[in-house]
Design an enzyme around this catalytic site. Structure first.
Site, mmCIF file in Angstrom:
data_model
loop_
_atom_site.group_PDB
_atom_site.id
_atom_site.type_symbol
_atom_site.label_atom_id
_atom_site.label_comp_id
_atom_site.label_asym_id
_atom_site.label_seq_id
_atom_site.Cartn_x
_atom_site.Cartn_y
_atom_site.Cartn_z
ATOM 1 N N LYS A 39 0.982 -1.327 -0.017
ATOM 2 C CA LYS A 39 -0.035 0.037 0.016
ATOM 3 C C LYS A 39 0.991 1.209 0.094
ATOM 4 O O LYS A 39 2.047 1.110 0.202
ATOM 5 C CB LYS A 39 -0.902 0.065 1.138
ATOM 6 N N ARG A 137 -10.451 0.832 14.740
ATOM 7 C CA ARG A 137 -10.322 1.307 13.590
ATOM 8 C C ARG A 137 -11.336 0.715 12.484
ATOM 9 O O ARG A 137 -12.270 1.278 12.335
ATOM 10 C CB ARG A 137 -8.978 1.399 12.977
ATOM 11 N N HIS A 166 -5.671 -6.480 13.544
ATOM 12 C CA HIS A 166 -4.116 -5.839 13.402
ATOM 13 C C HIS A 166 -3.649 -5.430 14.766
ATOM 14 O O HIS A 166 -4.647 -4.778 15.684
ATOM 15 C CB HIS A 166 -4.543 -4.545 12.622
ATOM 16 N N ARG A 226 2.205 -10.706 7.636
ATOM 17 C CA ARG A 226 1.898 -9.288 6.685
ATOM 18 C C ARG A 226 3.056 -8.315 7.022
ATOM 19 O O ARG A 226 2.808 -7.258 7.530
ATOM 20 C CB ARG A 226 0.546 -8.918 7.123
ATOM 21 N N CYS A 317 12.858 24.557 2.182
ATOM 22 C CA CYS A 317 11.885 25.058 1.231
ATOM 23 C C CYS A 317 11.111 24.076 0.567
ATOM 24 O O CYS A 317 11.387 23.083 0.423
ATOM 25 C CB CYS A 317 12.757 25.999 0.167
ATOM 26 N N MET A 318 10.365 24.605 -0.650
ATOM 27 C CA MET A 318 9.539 23.777 -1.191
ATOM 28 C C MET A 318 10.242 22.729 -2.107
ATOM 29 O O MET A 318 10.021 21.574 -2.439
ATOM 30 C CB MET A 318 8.434 24.561 -2.066
ATOM 31 N N ASP A 319 11.460 23.321 -2.596
ATOM 32 C CA ASP A 319 12.133 22.882 -3.904
ATOM 33 C C ASP A 319 13.574 22.589 -3.461
ATOM 34 O O ASP A 319 14.380 22.003 -4.392
ATOM 35 C CB ASP A 319 12.012 23.378 -4.941
#
Length: 379
Positions: A39, A137, A166, A226, A317-319
């Site tokens: 997943k 859950r 789980h 698992r 920063c973002m980049d």
């Protein structure tokens, strides 16, 4: 990898041989069939390439969170059994049956929806019954699961392949809750066994062990295990032990795109939160929170430059982000920088990155998004 992506200096490298070795180690350690959890883009490693390699290694089953992940694997040609572990709602059920995906059934209402979808398709649905032993859950409570178990085993439209729960605290080998959950699940399974004995049907597969269970609690191994993050060579918690010898599968590297001398008293990055105490050498690395590299590492994280740990300074920063080499440090433009992995005698584990960011390895790995090119080696 596209031509444009191949030009980006930041990249994730996924070692398929290490993945296969971890799978073999888990099989040796437990002696049980394995459901590999893929997943969340295979924990950031790449859903389809990882799943294909696990299938080539004879994985017994795959587990995903959402139906769209299972459909993506079917469209990529995978034939291995796939369990969708997340909660479902009615509109999705037809897609489960159409694409031969196994359904998590957690209530009689969900069972009836699965039966209706199976009838509409003219075939049976394969289901796993989810028992809640303490996670709160998804799942029917273990103390009130008998009605669902009896109804599911009597169903003509559904085949009960498995029953599972789980573990909430198995990452910590000393936590007492795991023993409670094992006992609750055993009681639920005992009812399944009695119901199967009355009907003459086969006992479904019992599966309980996540990565923590695999590593620490043999009583959870039952009929299938698992592993998720352990399959990718990372430990789920600082308290976890590794009796298998897991190998990290993912490394993350970039390259220096700028070098400058920052004078004493100058500040670095947004908010001016870091100030140079003396003249120092600073490099810029082209990856940021827009790629999933945590902003929480601002003035906390470290990377490897020429095999040495160097601190991230100022806000991520973002980049891009900046690294302090110190007054005497050396690096050239296009030198490799290791964010996760090894370089020379240095190592930067995902566990260490997570600790610096105040989070868990799961969040670091799954946060690395598709803007970062991935390349696959080995296999």
């Amino acid at each position: 990898m596209s031509d444009l992506a191949s030009q980006r200096p930041t990249r994730i490298r996924v070692d398929l041989d290490a993945l296969a070795e971890n799978l073999r180690g888990i099989r040796r350690h437990t002696g049980k069939p394995v459901m590999g959890i893929v997943k969340a883009n295979a924990y950031g490693h790449g859903l389809v390439p990882v799943a294909r390699h696990l299938e080539s290694q004879g994985i017994d089953q795959l587990g995903v969170a959402f139906v769209e992940e299972g459909i993506a694997l079917r469209r990529a040609g995978l034939r291995v059994p796939i369990l969708v572990m997340g909660g479902v709602y009615g509109k999705q059920l037809q897609d489960f049956v159409t694409h031969d995906l196994e359904i998590t059934v957690s209530s009689i209402d969900k069972l009836r929806l699965a039966e209706a979808a199976a009838e509409a398709a003219g075939r049976q649905a394969v289901v796993h019954l989810k028992i809640d032993t303490g996670m709160e859950r998804v799942g029917v409570h273990s103390y009130s699961c008998q009605g669902l178990i009896d109804a599911a085993l009597a169903s003509h439209g559904c085949v009960v392949k498995g029953v599972y729960s789980h573990l909430a605290c198995a990452d910590d080998p000393t936590h007492p809750m795991t023993a409670q959950q094992i006992a609750r699940f055993a009681e639920a399974c005992a009812h399944v066994e009695r119901a199967c004995a009355r009907s003459g049907g086969p006992m479904p597969i019992r599966h309980l062990a996540n990565s923590g269970g695999v590593l620490h609690f043999p009583d959870t191994w039952l009929d299938m295990v698992r592993p998720g993050i352990a399959l990718y060579g990372a430990l789920p918690d600082p308290a976890s032990r590794d009796p298998i010898g897991l190998k990290p599968v993912l490394s993350l590297t970039s390259r220096v795109v700028y070098f400058k001398v920052v004078r004493a008293g100058a500040t670095v990055s947004y908010g001016a939160t870091w100030t140079a105490g003396t003249d120092t050498r600073v490099i810029t690395i082209p990856i940021g929170y827009g790629d999933g590299w945590p902003r929480a590492l601002s003035s906390k994280g470290e990377v490897l430059v020429r095999g040495l740990r160097k601190p991230i300074i100022g806000r991520v920063c973002m980049d891009q982000f900046m690294v302090d080499l110190g007054p005497e440090g050396t690096a050239y433009n296009e030198d490799e920088v290791v964010l996760i992995g090894t370089q020379g005698d240095g190592a930067m584990s995902v566990e260490a990155v997570a600790e610096r960011a105040g989070t868990i390895p799961y969040e670091i790995l799954t946060g690395l998004n598709e803007r970062i090119p991935r390349e696959y080696v080995g296999g």
